[in-house]
Enzyme design. Structure first.
Site, PDB file in Angstrom:
ATOM      1  CD  GLU A   1       6.347 -35.933 -25.453  1.00  0.00           C
ATOM      2  OE1 GLU A   1       6.054 -36.190 -26.963  1.00  0.00           O
ATOM      3  OE2 GLU A   1       6.005 -34.134 -25.643  1.00  0.00           O
TER       4      GLU A   1
ATOM      5  CB  THR B   1       1.916 -34.724 -35.476  1.00  0.00           C
ATOM      6  OG1 THR B   1       0.354 -34.882 -35.665  1.00  0.00           O
ATOM      7  CG2 THR B   1       3.042 -35.009 -36.023  1.00  0.00           C
ATOM      8  CB  SER B   2      -1.720 -37.677 -32.387  1.00  0.00           C
ATOM      9  OG  SER B   2      -3.301 -36.676 -31.245  1.00  0.00           O
ATOM     10  NE  ARG B   3      -0.871 -34.870 -26.229  1.00  0.00           N
ATOM     11  CZ  ARG B   3      -0.547 -32.942 -26.391  1.00  0.00           C
ATOM     12  NH1 ARG B   3       0.115 -33.882 -27.793  1.00  0.00           N
ATOM     13  NH2 ARG B   3      -1.572 -32.025 -26.058  1.00  0.00           N
TER      14      ARG B   3
ATOM     15  CG  HIS C   1       5.290 -32.338 -27.559  1.00  0.00           C
ATOM     16  ND1 HIS C   1       5.225 -33.315 -27.194  1.00  0.00           N
ATOM     17  CD2 HIS C   1       4.551 -31.556 -28.286  1.00  0.00           C
ATOM     18  CE1 HIS C   1       3.747 -33.160 -26.925  1.00  0.00           C
ATOM     19  NE2 HIS C   1       3.632 -31.457 -28.082  1.00  0.00           N
TER      20      HIS C   1
ATOM     21  CB  CYS D   1      -7.285 -40.068 -32.275  1.00  0.00           C
ATOM     22  SG  CYS D   1      -6.118 -41.218 -32.234  1.00  0.00           S
TER      23      CYS D   1
ATOM     24  CE  LYS E   1     -10.052 -28.480 -32.248  1.00  0.00           C
ATOM     25  NZ  LYS E   1     -11.115 -28.774 -31.559  1.00  0.00           N
TER      26      LYS E   1
ATOM     27  CG  ASP F   1       6.280 -32.807 -33.281  1.00  0.00           C
ATOM     28  OD1 ASP F   1       7.153 -33.010 -32.781  1.00  0.00           O
ATOM     29  OD2 ASP F   1       5.163 -32.616 -32.677  1.00  0.00           O
TER      30      ASP F   1
END
Ligand code: NAI
Length: 333
Positions: free
Chosen positions: A263, A232-234, A295, A205, A154, A258
Protein backbone atom coordinates in the site's frame (compact mmCIF):
# COMPACT_ATOMS: atom_id res chain seq x y z
CA UNK A 1 9.90 21.82 20.73
CA UNK A 2 10.56 22.21 17.01
CA UNK A 3 8.76 19.40 15.19
CA UNK A 4 8.85 18.45 11.49
CA UNK A 5 5.54 16.77 10.69
CA UNK A 6 5.89 14.46 7.68
CA UNK A 7 3.15 13.08 5.39
CA UNK A 8 0.87 15.94 6.41
CA UNK A 9 -2.66 15.99 5.00
CA UNK A 10 -5.06 18.90 5.58
CA UNK A 11 -6.81 16.98 8.38
CA UNK A 12 -3.49 16.35 10.19
CA UNK A 13 -2.72 20.07 10.07
CA UNK A 14 -6.18 20.93 11.47
CA UNK A 15 -6.19 18.44 14.35
CA UNK A 16 -2.51 18.91 15.32
CA UNK A 17 -2.77 22.72 15.18
CA UNK A 18 -5.80 22.66 17.47
CA UNK A 19 -4.15 20.23 19.92
CA UNK A 20 -1.01 22.38 19.90
CA UNK A 21 -2.74 25.69 20.69
CA UNK A 22 -1.93 25.59 24.39
CA UNK A 23 1.31 23.62 24.11
CA UNK A 24 2.96 26.00 21.63
CA UNK A 25 5.33 23.60 19.88
CA UNK A 26 6.78 24.88 16.63
CA UNK A 27 5.17 22.55 14.09
CA UNK A 28 6.43 22.56 10.49
CA UNK A 29 4.00 20.72 8.25
CA UNK A 30 5.60 18.86 5.35
CA UNK A 31 3.63 17.01 2.68
CA UNK A 32 6.57 14.73 1.81
CA UNK A 33 6.76 11.21 3.09
CA UNK A 34 9.66 10.60 5.44
CA UNK A 35 12.30 8.66 3.50
CA UNK A 36 16.10 8.54 3.62
CA UNK A 37 16.08 11.16 0.84
CA UNK A 38 13.69 13.55 2.64
CA UNK A 39 14.99 13.17 6.20
CA UNK A 40 17.18 16.28 5.77
CA UNK A 41 14.00 18.38 5.63
CA UNK A 42 13.93 17.88 9.41
CA UNK A 43 17.18 19.85 9.88
CA UNK A 44 16.71 22.27 12.78
CA UNK A 45 13.93 20.20 14.39
CA UNK A 46 14.34 18.19 17.59
CA UNK A 47 11.46 15.87 16.73
CA UNK A 48 9.77 14.40 13.69
CA UNK A 49 6.16 13.30 13.59
CA UNK A 50 5.53 10.39 11.21
CA UNK A 51 2.68 8.24 9.90
CA UNK A 52 2.23 4.60 8.90
CA UNK A 53 3.70 4.71 5.41
CA UNK A 54 6.75 6.77 6.35
CA UNK A 55 10.00 4.86 6.13
CA UNK A 56 11.62 4.58 9.53
CA UNK A 57 14.29 2.08 8.62
CA UNK A 58 17.91 2.43 9.73
CA UNK A 59 19.01 4.73 6.83
CA UNK A 60 16.22 7.25 7.57
CA UNK A 61 16.82 7.13 11.32
CA UNK A 62 20.55 7.65 10.79
CA UNK A 63 19.87 10.64 8.52
CA UNK A 64 17.49 12.09 11.13
CA UNK A 65 20.03 11.65 13.94
CA UNK A 66 22.68 13.27 11.73
CA UNK A 67 20.59 16.46 11.42
CA UNK A 68 19.98 16.61 15.17
CA UNK A 69 16.58 14.92 15.58
CA UNK A 70 16.22 13.22 18.98
CA UNK A 71 12.54 12.22 19.05
CA UNK A 72 10.28 10.32 16.63
CA UNK A 73 6.58 10.69 17.43
CA UNK A 74 4.40 8.21 15.51
CA UNK A 75 0.82 9.24 14.73
CA UNK A 76 -0.08 5.54 14.81
CA UNK A 77 -0.44 2.56 17.12
CA UNK A 78 1.45 0.13 14.86
CA UNK A 79 5.23 0.50 14.79
CA UNK A 80 6.18 -2.34 12.42
CA UNK A 81 7.66 0.31 10.07
CA UNK A 82 10.26 1.41 12.66
CA UNK A 83 13.69 -0.20 13.03
CA UNK A 84 13.49 -0.11 16.82
CA UNK A 85 16.99 -1.56 17.28
CA UNK A 86 18.51 1.13 15.05
CA UNK A 87 16.60 3.84 16.92
CA UNK A 88 17.93 2.51 20.21
CA UNK A 89 21.48 2.44 18.89
CA UNK A 90 21.16 6.03 17.64
CA UNK A 91 19.76 7.22 20.98
CA UNK A 92 16.43 8.25 19.45
CA UNK A 93 13.29 8.25 21.57
CA UNK A 94 10.33 6.77 19.68
CA UNK A 95 6.80 7.26 20.95
CA UNK A 96 3.51 6.14 19.45
CA UNK A 97 -0.20 6.48 20.18
CA UNK A 98 -1.00 3.05 21.62
CA UNK A 99 -4.74 3.66 21.81
CA UNK A 100 -6.70 6.38 20.07
CA UNK A 101 -9.95 4.74 19.11
CA UNK A 102 -10.19 0.99 18.86
CA UNK A 103 -13.89 1.64 18.16
CA UNK A 104 -13.03 3.41 14.90
CA UNK A 105 -11.21 0.39 13.49
CA UNK A 106 -13.67 -2.12 14.92
CA UNK A 107 -16.69 -0.30 13.50
CA UNK A 108 -15.04 -0.08 10.06
CA UNK A 109 -14.30 -3.81 10.26
CA UNK A 110 -17.94 -4.57 10.94
CA UNK A 111 -18.87 -2.15 8.14
CA UNK A 112 -16.81 -4.23 5.71
CA UNK A 113 -18.42 -7.46 6.94
CA UNK A 114 -21.93 -6.07 6.51
CA UNK A 115 -21.23 -4.44 3.15
CA UNK A 116 -19.66 -7.60 1.70
CA UNK A 117 -22.36 -9.88 3.07
CA UNK A 118 -25.29 -7.77 1.83
CA UNK A 119 -23.40 -6.55 -1.27
CA UNK A 120 -24.09 -2.93 -0.39
CA UNK A 121 -21.25 -1.73 -2.65
CA UNK A 122 -22.96 -3.42 -5.60
CA UNK A 123 -26.49 -2.42 -4.62
CA UNK A 124 -25.42 1.23 -4.46
CA UNK A 125 -24.30 1.14 -8.10
CA UNK A 126 -27.32 -0.83 -9.27
CA UNK A 127 -29.87 1.53 -7.76
CA UNK A 128 -28.12 4.55 -9.27
CA UNK A 129 -28.58 2.87 -12.67
CA UNK A 130 -32.22 2.10 -11.89
CA UNK A 131 -31.45 -1.60 -11.71
CA UNK A 132 -33.63 -2.83 -8.86
CA UNK A 133 -33.11 -6.54 -9.50
CA UNK A 134 -32.06 -8.54 -6.44
CA UNK A 135 -30.41 -11.44 -8.24
CA UNK A 136 -26.82 -11.69 -7.09
CA UNK A 137 -27.39 -9.71 -3.89
CA UNK A 138 -28.33 -12.64 -1.64
CA UNK A 139 -26.73 -12.40 1.79
CA UNK A 140 -26.84 -14.44 4.99
CA UNK A 141 -27.89 -13.73 8.58
CA UNK A 142 -24.84 -12.92 10.67
CA UNK A 143 -26.88 -13.99 13.68
CA UNK A 144 -25.83 -17.53 14.59
CA UNK A 145 -22.75 -17.55 12.33
CA UNK A 146 -19.26 -18.25 13.63
CA UNK A 147 -16.74 -15.43 13.50
CA UNK A 148 -13.04 -16.05 14.16
CA UNK A 149 -11.09 -13.15 15.65
CA UNK A 150 -7.31 -13.41 15.34
CA UNK A 151 -5.93 -11.12 18.04
CA UNK A 152 -8.16 -10.08 20.96
CA UNK A 153 -6.35 -6.89 21.92
CA UNK A 154 -8.06 -3.51 22.04
CA UNK A 155 -9.51 -3.61 18.50
CA UNK A 156 -10.25 -7.34 18.42
CA UNK A 157 -12.19 -7.01 21.68
CA UNK A 158 -14.30 -4.14 20.31
CA UNK A 159 -15.11 -6.28 17.26
CA UNK A 160 -15.95 -9.18 19.57
CA UNK A 161 -18.35 -7.04 21.63
CA UNK A 162 -20.15 -5.78 18.51
CA UNK A 163 -20.44 -9.24 16.97
CA UNK A 164 -21.63 -10.96 20.14
CA UNK A 165 -24.31 -8.24 20.13
CA UNK A 166 -25.27 -9.44 16.64
CA UNK A 167 -25.74 -12.95 18.02
CA UNK A 168 -22.62 -14.42 16.43
CA UNK A 169 -20.66 -17.27 17.95
CA UNK A 170 -17.18 -15.83 18.44
CA UNK A 171 -14.01 -17.91 18.41
CA UNK A 172 -10.61 -16.34 19.06
CA UNK A 173 -6.93 -17.10 18.68
CA UNK A 174 -4.39 -15.13 20.68
CA UNK A 175 -1.25 -16.22 22.52
CA UNK A 176 -2.46 -14.06 25.44
CA UNK A 177 -6.17 -14.89 26.01
CA UNK A 178 -8.16 -12.23 27.83
CA UNK A 179 -10.43 -12.83 30.81
CA UNK A 180 -12.80 -10.16 29.49
CA UNK A 181 -13.17 -12.13 26.26
CA UNK A 182 -13.88 -15.35 28.12
CA UNK A 183 -16.44 -13.53 30.27
CA UNK A 184 -18.18 -12.47 27.04
CA UNK A 185 -18.50 -16.13 26.08
CA UNK A 186 -15.69 -16.05 23.52
CA UNK A 187 -13.95 -19.38 23.09
CA UNK A 188 -10.18 -19.49 22.54
CA UNK A 189 -9.14 -22.22 20.12
CA UNK A 190 -5.98 -23.00 18.12
CA UNK A 191 -5.76 -21.00 14.89
CA UNK A 192 -6.25 -24.13 12.78
CA UNK A 193 -9.57 -24.87 14.50
CA UNK A 194 -10.67 -21.23 14.21
CA UNK A 195 -9.96 -21.26 10.48
CA UNK A 196 -11.81 -24.53 10.00
CA UNK A 197 -14.94 -23.35 11.82
CA UNK A 198 -15.35 -19.64 11.10
CA UNK A 199 -17.67 -18.26 8.41
CA UNK A 200 -15.90 -14.92 8.89
CA UNK A 201 -12.20 -14.58 9.81
CA UNK A 202 -11.04 -11.13 10.88
CA UNK A 203 -7.41 -10.22 11.63
CA UNK A 204 -6.52 -7.94 14.56
CA UNK A 205 -2.98 -8.95 15.49
CA UNK A 206 0.09 -6.79 14.88
CA UNK A 207 2.50 -7.36 12.00
CA UNK A 208 5.69 -8.96 13.32
CA UNK A 209 8.17 -11.39 11.76
CA UNK A 210 5.98 -14.18 13.25
CA UNK A 211 2.73 -12.93 11.74
CA UNK A 212 4.09 -11.98 8.29
CA UNK A 213 1.89 -13.85 5.75
CA UNK A 214 -0.05 -15.43 8.60
CA UNK A 215 -2.69 -16.10 5.98
CA UNK A 216 -0.95 -18.02 3.20
CA UNK A 217 -2.01 -20.84 0.84
CA UNK A 218 -1.77 -23.45 3.58
CA UNK A 219 -3.96 -21.48 6.00
CA UNK A 220 -6.45 -20.64 3.24
CA UNK A 221 -6.78 -24.38 2.55
CA UNK A 222 -7.69 -24.86 6.25
CA UNK A 223 -10.58 -22.36 5.96
CA UNK A 224 -14.21 -23.12 5.21
CA UNK A 225 -15.22 -23.09 1.56
CA UNK A 226 -16.74 -19.64 0.85
CA UNK A 227 -15.19 -17.99 3.94
CA UNK A 228 -15.20 -14.21 4.40
CA UNK A 229 -11.70 -12.88 5.16
CA UNK A 230 -11.27 -9.39 6.62
CA UNK A 231 -7.98 -7.59 7.23
CA UNK A 232 -8.01 -4.13 8.80
CA UNK A 233 -4.74 -4.66 10.64
CA UNK A 234 -1.60 -4.62 8.46
CA UNK A 235 -1.38 -5.66 4.80
CA UNK A 236 1.48 -8.12 5.08
CA UNK A 237 -0.48 -10.37 7.45
CA UNK A 238 -1.99 -11.68 4.23
CA UNK A 239 -0.15 -13.19 1.25
CA UNK A 240 -1.98 -11.32 -1.52
CA UNK A 241 -0.93 -13.76 -4.23
CA UNK A 242 -2.31 -16.71 -2.22
CA UNK A 243 -5.55 -14.82 -1.50
CA UNK A 244 -6.07 -14.09 -5.20
CA UNK A 245 -5.67 -17.83 -5.82
CA UNK A 246 -8.25 -18.55 -3.10
CA UNK A 247 -10.69 -16.05 -4.64
CA UNK A 248 -10.24 -17.50 -8.14
CA UNK A 249 -11.00 -21.01 -6.84
CA UNK A 250 -14.03 -19.69 -4.93
CA UNK A 251 -12.54 -20.95 -1.66
CA UNK A 252 -12.54 -17.39 -0.37
CA UNK A 253 -16.09 -16.17 -0.87
CA UNK A 254 -15.55 -12.59 0.26
CA UNK A 255 -12.52 -10.42 0.95
CA UNK A 256 -12.54 -7.11 2.82
CA UNK A 257 -9.29 -5.18 3.10
CA UNK A 258 -8.45 -1.82 4.62
CA UNK A 259 -4.75 -2.53 4.34
CA UNK A 260 -2.64 -4.00 1.56
CA UNK A 261 0.92 -5.29 1.72
CA UNK A 262 2.12 -2.99 -1.07
CA UNK A 263 0.00 0.00 0.00
CA UNK A 264 2.91 2.37 0.60
CA UNK A 265 2.96 3.75 -2.95
CA UNK A 266 -0.82 3.80 -3.30
CA UNK A 267 -2.78 4.71 -0.21
CA UNK A 268 -3.43 8.23 1.10
CA UNK A 269 -2.87 9.76 -2.38
CA UNK A 270 -5.26 10.71 -5.19
CA UNK A 271 -3.98 8.58 -8.07
CA UNK A 272 -7.23 8.76 -10.05
CA UNK A 273 -5.49 10.00 -13.20
CA UNK A 274 -2.58 7.54 -12.97
CA UNK A 275 -2.15 4.11 -14.48
CA UNK A 276 -1.52 1.72 -11.60
CA UNK A 277 1.50 -0.52 -12.08
CA UNK A 278 0.50 -2.95 -9.32
CA UNK A 279 -1.04 -5.95 -11.11
CA UNK A 280 -2.09 -7.77 -7.93
CA UNK A 281 -3.94 -4.75 -6.57
CA UNK A 282 -5.63 -4.29 -9.96
CA UNK A 283 -6.59 -7.98 -10.02
CA UNK A 284 -8.12 -7.72 -6.55
CA UNK A 285 -10.35 -4.93 -7.77
CA UNK A 286 -11.79 -7.08 -10.58
CA UNK A 287 -13.57 -9.41 -8.13
CA UNK A 288 -17.18 -8.51 -7.32
CA UNK A 289 -16.77 -10.05 -3.86
CA UNK A 290 -13.75 -7.93 -2.88
CA UNK A 291 -14.09 -4.61 -1.08
CA UNK A 292 -10.96 -2.54 -0.50
CA UNK A 293 -10.74 0.71 1.44
CA UNK A 294 -7.52 2.72 1.54
CA UNK A 295 -6.40 2.46 5.19
CA UNK A 296 -9.28 4.55 6.49
CA UNK A 297 -10.44 2.36 9.39
CA UNK A 298 -8.84 4.73 11.90
CA UNK A 299 -10.28 7.82 10.21
CA UNK A 300 -12.87 9.24 12.60
CA UNK A 301 -13.06 12.62 14.32
CA UNK A 302 -12.52 11.00 17.71
CA UNK A 303 -9.45 9.11 16.54
CA UNK A 304 -7.81 12.15 14.91
CA UNK A 305 -8.56 14.24 18.00
CA UNK A 306 -6.96 11.59 20.24
CA UNK A 307 -3.96 11.02 17.97
CA UNK A 308 -3.19 14.74 17.87
CA UNK A 309 -3.80 15.19 21.61
CA UNK A 310 -1.58 12.27 22.64
CA UNK A 311 1.18 13.24 20.21
CA UNK A 312 1.32 16.82 21.47
CA UNK A 313 1.14 15.69 25.13
CA UNK A 314 4.04 13.29 24.60
CA UNK A 315 6.18 15.98 22.97
CA UNK A 316 5.42 18.31 25.87
CA UNK A 317 6.25 15.64 28.45
CA UNK A 318 9.57 14.81 26.76
CA UNK A 319 10.44 18.50 26.46
CA UNK A 320 9.80 19.04 30.17
CA UNK A 321 11.11 15.85 31.74
CA UNK A 322 13.06 13.92 29.11
CA UNK A 323 12.27 10.53 27.53
CA UNK A 324 11.44 8.93 30.90
CA UNK A 325 8.30 11.07 30.96
CA UNK A 326 6.58 8.73 28.51
CA UNK A 327 5.86 5.07 29.00
CA UNK A 328 4.99 2.02 26.97
CA UNK A 329 6.58 0.41 23.94
CA UNK A 330 8.16 1.35 21.62
CA UNK A 331 9.76 4.04 23.75
CA UNK A 332 13.41 3.46 23.08
CA UNK A 333 16.33 5.64 23.94
P1 NAI B 1 -3.25 -4.67 20.64
O1 NAI B 1 -1.79 -4.67 20.91
O2 NAI B 1 -4.18 -4.12 21.67
O3 NAI B 1 -3.73 -6.16 20.32
C1 NAI B 1 -3.05 -7.04 19.49
C2 NAI B 1 -3.39 -8.47 19.94
O4 NAI B 1 -2.84 -9.38 18.98
C3 NAI B 1 -2.78 -8.82 21.31
O5 NAI B 1 -3.79 -9.34 22.16
C4 NAI B 1 -1.73 -9.87 20.97
O6 NAI B 1 -1.55 -10.83 22.00
C5 NAI B 1 -2.35 -10.50 19.72
N1 NAI B 1 -1.42 -11.27 18.92
C6 NAI B 1 -0.09 -11.07 18.72
N2 NAI B 1 0.40 -12.03 17.91
C7 NAI B 1 -0.64 -12.85 17.58
C8 NAI B 1 -0.76 -14.00 16.78
N3 NAI B 1 0.28 -14.56 16.14
N4 NAI B 1 -1.99 -14.58 16.66
C9 NAI B 1 -3.05 -14.05 17.30
N5 NAI B 1 -2.99 -12.94 18.08
C10 NAI B 1 -1.80 -12.36 18.21
O7 NAI B 1 -3.43 -3.93 19.26
P2 NAI B 1 -4.73 -3.18 18.71
O8 NAI B 1 -4.78 -1.78 19.18
O9 NAI B 1 -5.91 -4.06 18.91
O10 NAI B 1 -4.37 -3.11 17.14
C11 NAI B 1 -4.23 -4.28 16.35
C12 NAI B 1 -3.59 -3.90 15.03
O11 NAI B 1 -4.51 -3.10 14.29
C13 NAI B 1 -2.34 -2.99 15.14
O12 NAI B 1 -1.17 -3.76 15.33
C14 NAI B 1 -2.33 -2.28 13.83
O13 NAI B 1 -1.52 -3.01 12.95
C15 NAI B 1 -3.78 -2.34 13.35
N6 NAI B 1 -4.39 -1.02 13.21
C16 NAI B 1 -4.98 -0.69 12.01
C17 NAI B 1 -5.56 0.55 11.83
C18 NAI B 1 -6.24 0.95 10.54
O14 NAI B 1 -6.56 2.13 10.35
N7 NAI B 1 -6.53 0.03 9.64
C19 NAI B 1 -5.52 1.55 12.89
C20 NAI B 1 -4.96 1.08 14.14
C21 NAI B 1 -4.40 -0.15 14.27
Amino acid sequence: MRVAVFSTKPYDRDFLSTANEAAGHELTFLESRLLPQTARLAAGAEAVCAFVNDDLGAPTLTALADVGVRVVALRSAGFNHVDVAAARQLGLTVVRVPEYSPHAVAEHTVGLILALNRKIHRAYNRVREHNFALTGLLGFDLHGRTVGIVGTGKIGMCVARILTGFGCRVLAADPYPSDEARALGIEYVPLKELLAEAHVVTLHCPLTPDTHHLIDSERIAQMREGVMLINTSRGALVDTHAVIGGLKRGHIGYLGLDVYEEETDLFFEDLSDHVLGDDEFSRLNTFPNVLVTGHQAFFTEEALHNIAGTTVAQLTAIERAGPDAVTGPPRVC
